[in-house]
Enzyme design. Structure first.
Site, PDB file in Angstrom:
ATOM      1  N   ALA A 282       0.927  -1.267   0.010  1.00  0.00           N
ATOM      2  CA  ALA A 282      -0.013  -0.074  -0.104  1.00  0.00           C
ATOM      3  C   ALA A 282       0.655   1.103  -0.075  1.00  0.00           C
ATOM      4  O   ALA A 282       0.477   2.259  -0.448  1.00  0.00           O
ATOM      5  CB  ALA A 282      -0.936   0.034   1.299  1.00  0.00           C
ATOM      6  N   GLU A 286       3.006   1.190  -6.954  1.00  0.00           N
ATOM      7  CA  GLU A 286       3.807   0.175  -7.987  1.00  0.00           C
ATOM      8  C   GLU A 286       3.749   0.572  -9.407  1.00  0.00           C
ATOM      9  O   GLU A 286       4.668   0.486 -10.178  1.00  0.00           O
ATOM     10  CB  GLU A 286       3.002  -1.191  -8.087  1.00  0.00           C
ATOM     11  CG  GLU A 286       3.282  -1.901  -6.618  1.00  0.00           C
ATOM     12  CD  GLU A 286       2.359  -1.308  -5.216  1.00  0.00           C
ATOM     13  OE1 GLU A 286       2.399  -1.861  -4.284  1.00  0.00           O
ATOM     14  OE2 GLU A 286       1.346  -0.772  -5.888  1.00  0.00           O
ATOM     15  N   ASP A 328      25.444  27.350 -28.132  1.00  0.00           N
ATOM     16  CA  ASP A 328      26.310  27.938 -29.056  1.00  0.00           C
ATOM     17  C   ASP A 328      26.000  28.855 -30.118  1.00  0.00           C
ATOM     18  O   ASP A 328      24.462  28.935 -30.282  1.00  0.00           O
ATOM     19  CB  ASP A 328      26.694  26.612 -30.041  1.00  0.00           C
ATOM     20  CG  ASP A 328      27.802  26.950 -30.847  1.00  0.00           C
ATOM     21  OD1 ASP A 328      28.740  27.404 -30.809  1.00  0.00           O
ATOM     22  OD2 ASP A 328      27.809  26.040 -31.921  1.00  0.00           O
ATOM     23  N   ASN A 721      -1.920   6.139  -2.098  1.00  0.00           N
ATOM     24  CA  ASN A 721      -1.299   5.321  -1.170  1.00  0.00           C
ATOM     25  C   ASN A 721      -1.570   5.690   0.261  1.00  0.00           C
ATOM     26  O   ASN A 721      -1.572   4.758   1.107  1.00  0.00           O
ATOM     27  CB  ASN A 721       0.098   5.359  -1.448  1.00  0.00           C
ATOM     28  CG  ASN A 721       0.506   4.769  -2.757  1.00  0.00           C
ATOM     29  OD1 ASN A 721       1.038   5.456  -3.783  1.00  0.00           O
ATOM     30  ND2 ASN A 721       0.321   3.458  -2.980  1.00  0.00           N
ATOM     31  N   ASP A 756      -6.549   3.550  -9.870  1.00  0.00           N
ATOM     32  CA  ASP A 756      -5.841   4.729  -9.716  1.00  0.00           C
ATOM     33  C   ASP A 756      -5.026   4.649 -10.997  1.00  0.00           C
ATOM     34  O   ASP A 756      -4.935   5.816 -11.566  1.00  0.00           O
ATOM     35  CB  ASP A 756      -5.318   4.529  -8.550  1.00  0.00           C
ATOM     36  CG  ASP A 756      -4.413   6.065  -8.292  1.00  0.00           C
ATOM     37  OD1 ASP A 756      -5.216   7.099  -8.408  1.00  0.00           O
ATOM     38  OD2 ASP A 756      -3.170   6.043  -8.014  1.00  0.00           O
TER      39      ASP A 756
END
Length: 917
Positions: A282, A286, A328, A721, A756
């Protein structure tokens, strides 16, 4: 071995290296030196093997925690959980490995630039040998078109010029001499008696004494710097590492807390381990590495359409963090095409000659009109002379018209074509013919040709340095005839108005000074009618008593769109700094024109001045310097490092070998795709497919938008989470040792990856915020959680967790089964996150953002919600996830409560202006 060969006479250099123009080295001596100095090759450090790159991916703290979770799941018999977590690990590490592996490049491109063969004088005869067998002391032959195989001290230079642009940044080929240079501090670009490995001979011939080979050459020094230069982590990589470490410690802390509570209550070890697995899963988003990669890939695809190709995905976001662009000059800020910008004739008139060039059909496209010089015979005659006394050609190369030859001469024939005087027509259909040529040399600073006109008469057409041509002139040509030129010293009655003549001469000198002050390279043209007797004479007798026609001011002009691009950078808080190998006056003039130099406080610093500064002093002056001119590769590397030490996020652009170390060191190296060498492209992180500075600005905008969207995604993911962790913690704290987990590890994985992850991915295509390019850029040490984002994640996450636990507890108290209660918590968390997505879309509130501007997000929410409901109401969900079908009334309550919470919190935020919500 001596290093400043340019300060040594050519004869002395032969003596120092124990060589001879009469015999060269002997074969035995050459072999002995080959063993002493090694082969004439560029070496590189060994590339990291693929297996090692892959194992490096497991150092990521997120992967480490997931791996422990997978192992514990397997040991405790939760095989489905273990397999699911292992698959996530393999996906994330595989994506990261592939991105890093395909970006790894060695020095193959630099090696490919080396010459394969060389003509060398050994044992009193010329032989052809492999370039890698050359040694210091060898004498080599130099011809037009050759790639120099080593660094050489020139012994002979017959109208020799060498293109050193890739090494020094100098846009013009360098005319070479053999005289020693007294100044011991001159840079590479001013060492006119030297030739350098990998540079190209454009005209002439010569002999060179090999002074350095392999890694001892100037190119070798660059290769060594590339090998020694560490590629810095991009700001995004640093932020991701910080995020990973934070999640590691938070996750371990939460697990330790739960284990401590479990031990205190005497819970069985198996239950504690199960809870720990759930919490570790949790605590970690992931899908974060995968979603970040996908978002960056989408950004990369969009950038390619804007002519910017990202070699490394992290480079895309880095551009959005850029605080200083070290650019440059030639080809990036300028057009990389020398043009006649202004002209002056003796009538006292200045002519603006600049234009856009020719279209592929050969028709001239000027700035709205052709160069109208019909009322100036002197200007027409001057342009004709400039075209006839010219070795450059305007040719049709596969449908595109380009200049072949010296860029300055090319500028003259293009200017003539703008007035309708095309080179090919003059020499073919108009009847003019070149009879004899006297090529340019550095001693007399001019070139001339004898021309036969259509009537059979001859004249000398001449061009050269204005002061030299002026001193050799006897007359000025005007619209009505010729005015005698006042000599430097005069005696007696000259028969004309001396004061008027001197005034005209003074005007001419003033024009020369004026062009010089504007950093324009100047050329004067003139002619002289010839008698038949004079046709047999050489140039010393002919190049006098000239009728001077006009002066041309030539430069490589800025790209038309660069001024606006530099201004956009300035408004966005991004400072543009020019770093060039060109001369200070030229660089400063361009910088003022395009807005890089904005005030008298903006400094111009040369390479010679840089040599007098230590690293700390350079770091101190960097904020005030707008232009670094006449710099070497070492200087460029030092400048980039100094910017980074000042906590700047530095971008470096370049196209040559000399830019490669700085490109590699910079936070983001931007290489030119058209004019850039392979070495520069391999060293850069981003390639401009159109060599256009304004493309960098578009990429900065895209990078900022991507960073915004990543923050929105991270906010959404971590809020979820926090909600997942908190719902488990609430159950553990409030229910004691008899606590039932509201969510299983598989449910958490589903939430993170499907309900999610999929909608959060749609945040990656969220339209940009209105103030995107009005904000100041982020500093290197500014993380994802700045501006109160961390507070919002925690408070919203706790709210999600509390609401989910409340639904879970009420279901249990109402007498429903644990599986039913878990399903309530599962769907409550899912729908809370889906509603929260509308608030995550903006840094303001949900009430200030049109909910229909991101159709992908609406689709993703619908798909995610649909899949989650299908899971709950299907036999598969009941079998694998242990979910239970919910009563319709309960489902409607969940949807309403989840949405109501989001709107209520957003309303509080709108009214209080707090950053906590």
């Amino acid at each position: 071995m001596i290093t400043k060969w340019f300060s040594v006479k050519s004869s002395d250099s032969l003596e120092i290296l124990e060589s001879s123009k009469e015999t060269g080295l002997s074969s035995s001596e050459a072999q002995s030196r080959l063993e002493r100095y090694g082969p004439n090759e560029i070496s590189d450090k060994q590339a990291t093997p693929g297996w090692k790159i892959y194992l490096e991916q497991y150092k990521n703290p997120l992967v480490f925690i997931l791996a422990i979770g997978a192992i514990v799941s397997w040991v405790t018999g939760h095989f489905i959980d273990a397999i699911a977590i292992a698959v996530i690990i393999l996906i994330n590490t595989g994506i990261s490995f592939w991105q890093e592996f395909k970006a790894q490049k060695g020095m193959e491109a630099l090696k490919d630039m080396a010459a394969p063969k060389a003509e060398v004088f050994r044992d009193s005869q010329w032989i052809s040998v492999a370039a890698k067998e050359l040694v210091p002391g060898d004498i080599i032959k130099i011809n037009t078109g050759d790639i120099l195989p080593a660094d050489v001290r020139l012994l002979e230079a017959n109208r020799l010029s060498i293109d050193e642009a890739a090494l020094t940044g100098e846009s013009e080929p360098v005319n070479k001499t053999i005289e020693a240079i007294d100044d011991p501090s001159v840079g590479i670009g001013d060492q006119k008696n030297m030739g350098f490995m990998t540079t190209i001979v454009t005209t002439g011939t010569g002999l060179g004494l090999v002074t350095a080979t392999g890694m001892d050459t100037e190119v070798g020094h660059i290769a060594d710097m590339m090998n020694q230069t560490e590629e810095t982590k991009s700001p995004m990589q640093a932020r991701m590492d910080t995020l990973a470490m934070m999640l590691l410690f938070v996750g371990l802390g939460v697990v330790a807390l739960v284990c401590g509570i479990g031990l205190y209550h005497g819970m069985p070890w198996l239950d504690i381990l199960t809870t720990g697995i759930s919490l570790s899963v949790a605590a970690i988003p992931e899908g974060l590495p995968t979603v970040v990669t996908i978002v960056l890939t989408m950004g990369s695809t969009k950038m390619v359409k804007n002519n910017a190709l990202a070699k490394q995905l992290s480079a895309i976001e880095t551009l959005g963090s850029t605080t200083v662009i070290c650019s440059d000059k030639t080809g990036t800020l300028t057009q990389n095409q020398m043009q006649v910008m202004k002209a002056y004739d003796v009538s006292g008139r200045y002519w603006n000659v600049s234009g856009k060039g020719f279209d592929p059909k050969g028709e001239f496209i000027p700035d709205g009109h052709k160069l109208n010089v019909a009322d100036s015979p002197a200007m027409i005659k001057g342009l004709m002379v400039a075209t006839l006394c010219n070795d450059a050609e305007y040719i049709n190369a596969e449908g595109n018209w380009t200049v072949r030859g010296n860029p300055t001469e090319g500028a003259l024939i293009v200017a003539a074509a703008k007035a309708g005087l095309k080179q090919s027509e003059l020499l073919e259909s108009s009847g003019y013919k070149i009879v004899k040529k006297f090529p340019f040399d550095s001693a007399r600073k001019m070139a001339s040709v004898i021309v036969r006109d259509p009537e059979g008469n001859h004249f000398l057409a001449l061009k050269g340095a204005p002061d030299v041509v002026l001193n050799k002139s006897a007359n000025f040509m005007t619209d009505t005839g010729y005015i005698p030129l006042a000599p430097t010293t005069s005696e007696g009655n000259l028969g004309y108005d001396l004061s008027a003549s001197m005034e005209i001469k003074a005007d001419f000198q003033q024009a020369i000074a004026q062009f010089g002050s504007e950093a324009l390279r100047t050329l004067a043209v003139g002619f002289r009618e010839l008698s038949k007797a004079e046709l047999e004479l050489d140039y010393p007798e002919l190049e006098k008593d000239i009728n001077i026609l006009g002066i041309y001011g030539i430069m490589d002009p800025p790209r038309p769109e660069v001024r606006d691009a530099v201004e956009q950078c300035y408004q966005a808080g991004v400072r543009t700094v020019m770093i060039t190998g060109d001369h200070a006056a030229t660089a400063a003039a361009i910088a003022r024109d395009i807005g890089i130099i904005r005030s008298e406080n903006d400094r111009v610093v040369t390479g010679a001045e840089l040599d007098q500064l230590d690293d700390e002093e350079l770091q101190q002056i960097c904020p005030q310097v707008a232009v670094f001119a006449r710099v070497t590769p070492e200087h460029k590397l030092r400048i980039v490092k100094a910017q980074q030490e000042n906590n700047e996020v530095a971008s470096m652009t370049g196209d040559g070998v000399n830019d490669a170390p700085a490109l590699r060191r910079a936070d983001i190296g931007v290489a030119m795709g058209i004019t850039g060498t392979s070495v520069a492209k391999d060293s850069g992180d981003l390639i401009l497919l159109d060599d256009n500075f304004s493309t960098i600005v578009k990429a900065v905008r895209q990078g900022r938008q991507i960073f915004d969207n990543l923050r929105k995604f991270i906010r959404q993911a971590l809020t979820a989470n926090v909600g997942e962790v908190s719902v488990i913690l609430f159950a553990f704290l409030l229910m004691g040792p008899d606590a039932i987990l509201p969510l299983t590890p598989l449910m958490i994985l589903w939430v993170n990856l499907v309900s999610d992850g999929l909608p959060a991915l749609a945040l990656g295509v969220e339209p940009e915020e209105k103030d995107l390019m009005e904000r100041k850029p982020r500093k290197r040490n500014q993380g994802f959680f700045s501006d109160g984002l961390g507070h919002r994640i925690v408070t919203r996450g706790l709210a999600l967790g509390a609401l989910s636990y409340a639904g879970f507890a009420m279901a249990l108290n109402a007498g429903y089964s644990a599986y039913y209660a878990q399903t309530v918590a599962f769907l409550t968390l899912i729908f809370s996150q889906l509603w929260h997505l509308f608030d995550s879309r903006t840094f303001t509130t949900v009430f200030r953002k049109n909910p229909f501007t991101n159709k992908y997000l609406l689709l993703a929410i619908a798909v995610s919600g649909g899949l989650s409901l299908a899971l709950v109401y299907s036999p598969f969900g009941e079998l694998v996830f242990h979910t239970r079908p919910l009563e319709f009334g309960h489902l409607m309550m969940i949807v309403a409560a989840s949405g109501g919470m989001t709107f209520a919190l957003s309303a509080i935020k709108e009214l209080t202006k707090t950053k906590l919500l």
